[in-house]
Design an enzyme around this catalytic site. Structure first.
Site, short mmCIF file in Angstrom:
data_model
loop_
_atom_site.label_atom_id
_atom_site.label_comp_id
_atom_site.label_asym_id
_atom_site.label_seq_id
_atom_site.Cartn_x
_atom_site.Cartn_y
_atom_site.Cartn_z
N SER A 67 0.92 -1.22 0.12
CA SER A 67 0.00 -0.04 0.04
C SER A 67 0.73 1.07 -0.05
O SER A 67 2.03 1.03 0.46
CB SER A 67 -0.88 0.04 1.11
OG SER A 67 -1.48 1.10 1.43
N TYR B 61 -2.13 -0.45 10.33
CA TYR B 61 -2.28 -1.00 8.89
C TYR B 61 -1.09 -0.82 8.19
O TYR B 61 -0.69 -1.48 7.38
CB TYR B 61 -3.49 -0.10 8.28
CG TYR B 61 -3.35 -0.27 6.77
CD1 TYR B 61 -4.14 -1.54 6.37
CD2 TYR B 61 -3.17 0.71 5.96
CE1 TYR B 61 -4.38 -1.60 4.95
CE2 TYR B 61 -3.39 0.43 4.67
CZ TYR B 61 -3.88 -0.46 3.96
OH TYR B 61 -3.72 -0.77 2.76
#
Length: 266
Positions: free
Chosen positions: A142, A155
């Protein structure tokens, strides 16, 4: 690795980018083993395929269950005869809260799915990929895996772990038949917030306004599959990911401050 005639396993195939990856791969002549924990979501993915295809199989697997993952390759091979590549796309985000407000149960779940799920899939399928003329592993990290986002620190940590593991794997496998790609999507218009239990943790009006600026799941899938077919080392999916990658390399602190300011306005 050109995907035509190949067998590719896709995790998180029940929606979003994962579903579009399945459709994209099938359209390019690949066979696909679609993996997700949600049976209904997988069945919806099957419905999205225009024509019923024997090239598609579905597998309900909890990626945090190592034994379940280790049983998957033989099931895929039974269905398709071989496995040539995997795309580790499955992932969840956390509620948009700071670390001190996030309970350990949610922290563990994010790490288990995003990092350990990817690790289990990679280690489990590698021996089978070594047996093929050419194999490929694509791991989806990501933009948050190289750039800190307040309220998404765990995350980000899980995706940073995916990033470095994948880059290390690329170096370890450089003299083998298995190629490795790491993907850094920026903002993509998916249901990841709802599916991760993070719905309601941001302003709804702002979120709806932002959606129009995001990469669509279909666009993201096309970029990811192209990266796989071209054996790219790293893939930056989306204009925001490309811009922030450059900025973070030049001035990490400024890039982090820009993201923090943007997040404070949500």
């Amino acid at each position: 690795m050109k995907v035509r005639g190949k067998v590719v396993v896709v995790t998180g195939a029940g929606g979003g980018i994962g579903r579009e990856l399945v459709l994209n791969l099938l359209s390019k002549g690949a066979s696909v083993a679609a993996v997700d924990i949600n049976k209904e979501a997988l069945e919806e993915t099957v419905k999205q395929v225009r024509e019923k295809s024997e090239k598609l199989s579905i597998h309900i697997v909890n990626l945090t269950d190592r034994e379940a993952v280790e049983a998957l390759p033989e099931k895929v091979i039974t269905q398709h005869g071989a496995v040539d590549g995997i795309i580790n796309n499955a992932g969840i985000i956390q509620p948009f809260v700071n670390i001190h407000e996030l309970d350990y149960e949610k922290i563990k779940l994010v790490m288990d799915i995003n990092f350990y799920g990817t690790l289990y899939m990679t280690k489990t399928f590698l021996p089978y990929l070594f047996d093929r003329p050419v194999g490929h592993i694509t791991n989806v990290s990501s933009m948050g895996g190289f750039l800190p986002v307040p309220g998404q620190s765990i995350y980000g940590a899980s995706k940073a772990a995916v990033k470095l593991m994948t880059e290390g794997l690329h170096a370890e496998l450089k003299d083998t038949n298995v190629n490795v790609t790491v993907v850094f999507p920026g903002g993509v218009g998916t249901d990841i917030m709802k599916n991760s239990g993070a719905e309601g943790s941001r302003n709804t009006d702002t979120r709806e306004q932002d959606m129009s600026k995001l990469l669509t799941p279909k666009e993201a899938a096309e970029i990811i599959v192209n990266g796989m077919e071209n054996d790219e080392y790293r893939v930056l999916a989306g204009k925001d990911s490309k811009i922030m990658d450059r900025l973070y390399r030049l001035t990490p602190k400024r890039a982090a401050e820009m993201i923090a300011k943007k997040m404070s306005n949500r």
